[in-house]
Design a protein around this motif. Structure first.
Motif, PDB file in Angstrom:
ATOM      1  N   ARG A  53     -25.377   0.620 177.999  1.00 25.42           N
ATOM      2  CA  ARG A  53     -24.413  -0.007 178.917  1.00 25.42           C
ATOM      3  C   ARG A  53     -23.774   1.041 179.812  1.00 25.42           C
ATOM      4  N   MET A  54     -23.314   0.586 180.991  1.00 27.37           N
ATOM      5  CA  MET A  54     -22.545   1.421 181.911  1.00 27.37           C
ATOM      6  C   MET A  54     -21.176   0.768 182.078  1.00 27.37           C
ATOM      7  N   TYR A  55     -20.138   1.577 182.189  1.00 22.99           N
ATOM      8  CA  TYR A  55     -18.759   1.107 182.198  1.00 22.99           C
ATOM      9  C   TYR A  55     -17.993   1.707 183.377  1.00 22.99           C
ATOM     10  N   THR A  56     -17.066   0.923 183.930  1.00 19.59           N
ATOM     11  CA  THR A  56     -16.146   1.491 184.912  1.00 19.59           C
ATOM     12  C   THR A  56     -15.073   2.265 184.161  1.00 19.59           C
ATOM     13  N   VAL A  57     -14.343   3.093 184.869  1.00 18.98           N
ATOM     14  CA  VAL A  57     -13.261   3.845 184.236  1.00 18.98           C
ATOM     15  C   VAL A  57     -12.180   2.886 183.716  1.00 18.98           C
ATOM     16  N   TYR A  58     -12.037   1.736 184.355  1.00 19.29           N
ATOM     17  CA  TYR A  58     -11.070   0.739 183.896  1.00 19.29           C
ATOM     18  C   TYR A  58     -11.488   0.168 182.545  1.00 19.29           C
ATOM     19  N   GLU A  59     -12.782  -0.077 182.387  1.00 18.98           N
ATOM     20  CA  GLU A  59     -13.284  -0.583 181.111  1.00 18.98           C
ATOM     21  C   GLU A  59     -13.157   0.469 180.020  1.00 18.98           C
ATOM     22  N   ILE A  60     -13.450   1.710 180.347  1.00 15.98           N
ATOM     23  CA  ILE A  60     -13.286   2.801 179.383  1.00 15.98           C
ATOM     24  C   ILE A  60     -11.823   2.918 178.970  1.00 15.98           C
ATOM     25  N   ALA A  61     -10.917   2.778 179.931  1.00 12.64           N
ATOM     26  CA  ALA A  61      -9.479   2.849 179.632  1.00 12.64           C
ATOM     27  C   ALA A  61      -9.086   1.798 178.604  1.00 12.64           C
ATOM     28  N   ARG A  62      -9.585   0.596 178.766  1.00 11.46           N
ATOM     29  CA  ARG A  62      -9.272  -0.472 177.808  1.00 11.46           C
ATOM     30  C   ARG A  62      -9.833  -0.142 176.435  1.00 11.46           C
ATOM     31  N   LEU A  63     -11.098   0.281 176.394  1.00  2.00           N
ATOM     32  CA  LEU A  63     -11.738   0.586 175.114  1.00  2.00           C
ATOM     33  C   LEU A  63     -11.011   1.700 174.370  1.00  2.00           C
ATOM     34  N   LEU A  64     -10.542   2.704 175.098  1.00  2.82           N
ATOM     35  CA  LEU A  64      -9.800   3.794 174.455  1.00  2.82           C
ATOM     36  C   LEU A  64      -8.532   3.314 173.764  1.00  2.82           C
ATOM     37  N   GLN A  65      -8.004   2.192 174.217  1.00  2.00           N
ATOM     38  CA  GLN A  65      -6.784   1.640 173.625  1.00  2.00           C
ATOM     39  C   GLN A  65      -7.074   0.489 172.660  1.00  2.00           C
ATOM     40  N   GLY A  66      -8.362   0.266 172.361  1.00  2.00           N
ATOM     41  CA  GLY A  66      -8.721  -0.781 171.420  1.00  2.00           C
ATOM     42  C   GLY A  66      -8.689  -2.182 171.992  1.00  2.00           C
ATOM     43  N   VAL A  67      -8.753  -2.275 173.318  1.00  2.00           N
ATOM     44  CA  VAL A  67      -8.723  -3.561 174.013  1.00  2.00           C
ATOM     45  C   VAL A  67     -10.147  -3.865 174.476  1.00  2.00           C
ATOM     46  N   GLU A  68     -10.534  -5.135 174.496  1.00  2.00           N
ATOM     47  CA  GLU A  68     -11.857  -5.515 174.985  1.00  2.00           C
ATOM     48  C   GLU A  68     -12.061  -5.004 176.411  1.00  2.00           C
ATOM     49  N   ALA A  69     -13.263  -4.573 176.722  1.00  2.00           N
ATOM     50  CA  ALA A  69     -13.559  -3.999 178.032  1.00  2.00           C
ATOM     51  C   ALA A  69     -13.273  -4.958 179.183  1.00  2.00           C
ATOM     52  N   ASP A  70     -13.413  -6.257 178.945  1.00  2.00           N
ATOM     53  CA  ASP A  70     -13.202  -7.226 180.021  1.00  2.00           C
ATOM     54  C   ASP A  70     -11.840  -7.924 179.943  1.00  2.00           C
ATOM     55  N   ALA A  71     -10.926  -7.385 179.151  1.00  2.00           N
ATOM     56  CA  ALA A  71      -9.595  -7.989 179.011  1.00  2.00           C
ATOM     57  C   ALA A  71      -8.849  -7.968 180.346  1.00  2.00           C
ATOM     58  N   GLU A  72      -8.108  -9.033 180.612  1.00  2.00           N
ATOM     59  CA  GLU A  72      -7.272  -9.103 181.808  1.00  2.00           C
ATOM     60  C   GLU A  72      -5.960  -8.356 181.528  1.00  2.00           C
ATOM     61  N   LEU A  73      -5.632  -7.407 182.375  1.00  2.00           N
ATOM     62  CA  LEU A  73      -4.391  -6.636 182.240  1.00  2.00           C
ATOM     63  C   LEU A  73      -3.652  -6.644 183.571  1.00  2.00           C
ATOM     64  N   ASP A  74      -2.333  -6.565 183.505  1.00  2.00           N
ATOM     65  CA  ASP A  74      -1.585  -6.444 184.756  1.00  2.00           C
ATOM     66  C   ASP A  74      -1.804  -5.045 185.321  1.00  2.00           C
ATOM     67  N   ARG A  75      -1.597  -4.913 186.603  1.00  2.00           N
ATOM     68  CA  ARG A  75      -1.885  -3.663 187.322  1.00  2.00           C
ATOM     69  C   ARG A  75      -1.102  -2.479 186.751  1.00  2.00           C
ATOM     70  N   GLU A  76       0.149  -2.690 186.401  1.00  2.00           N
ATOM     71  CA  GLU A  76       0.976  -1.607 185.866  1.00  2.00           C
ATOM     72  C   GLU A  76       0.407  -1.079 184.544  1.00  2.00           C
ATOM     73  N   THR A  77       0.007  -1.973 183.668  1.00  2.00           N
ATOM     74  CA  THR A  77      -0.589  -1.563 182.389  1.00  2.00           C
ATOM     75  C   THR A  77      -1.906  -0.843 182.620  1.00  2.00           C
ATOM     76  N   GLU A  78      -2.713  -1.376 183.512  1.00  2.00           N
ATOM     77  CA  GLU A  78      -3.995  -0.753 183.799  1.00  2.00           C
ATOM     78  C   GLU A  78      -3.812   0.664 184.348  1.00  2.00           C
ATOM     79  N   ASP A  79      -2.829   0.870 185.202  1.00  2.00           N
ATOM     80  CA  ASP A  79      -2.545   2.205 185.732  1.00  2.00           C
ATOM     81  C   ASP A  79      -2.163   3.180 184.625  1.00  2.00           C
ATOM     82  N   ILE A  80      -1.387   2.705 183.670  1.00  2.00           N
ATOM     83  CA  ILE A  80      -0.994   3.564 182.539  1.00  2.00           C
ATOM     84  C   ILE A  80      -2.215   3.928 181.703  1.00  2.00           C
ATOM     85  N   LEU A  81      -3.084   2.952 181.444  1.00  2.00           N
ATOM     86  CA  LEU A  81      -4.286   3.220 180.653  1.00  2.00           C
ATOM     87  C   LEU A  81      -5.206   4.210 181.353  1.00  2.00           C
ATOM     88  N   LEU A  82      -5.239   4.161 182.693  1.00  2.00           N
ATOM     89  CA  LEU A  82      -6.062   5.116 183.437  1.00  2.00           C
ATOM     90  C   LEU A  82      -5.604   6.554 183.221  1.00  2.00           C
TER      91      LEU A  82
END
Length: 92
Positions: A27-56
């Motif tokens: 599989r290939m992943y975007t950095v956003y998907e990797i950010a979610r996985l690093l936090q134990g969240v599903e790669a396709d989980a919907e997150l608000d922009r502020e949370t996503e920025d923090i995970l990045l």
């Protein structure tokens, strides 16, 4: 401003996943998907922009640190992020 350690209720080890523990080798992943996985969240989980920025903030250094174990693919358009994947034996 730096803060004393005593300000915090609990301190945790700074352990991160190894690339082969986090990513599927087919599989290939975007950095956003990797950010979610690093936090134990599903790669396709919907997150608000502020949370996503923090995970990045966690994901970008992880990608840079593990760059020799990753491959990169171009995005489908200039408006989309690139893709990262686990480097397999044939790609080393």
């Amino acid at each position: 401003m730096p803060r004393p350690k005593s300000d915090f209720d609990q301190l945790y080890p700074c352990d991160f996943y190894e690339p082969d523990e986090l990513l599927d080798d087919d599989r290939m992943y975007t950095v956003y998907e990797i950010a979610r996985l690093l936090q134990g969240v599903e790669a396709d989980a919907e997150l608000d922009r502020e949370t996503e920025d923090i995970l990045l903030d966690w994901a970008i250094p992880w990608v840079v640190f593990n760059a020799e174990d990753l491959v990169v693919a171009e995005p489908e358009s200039d408006e989309e992020p690139g893709y990262y994947g686990l480097k397999t034996d044939g790609e080393r």
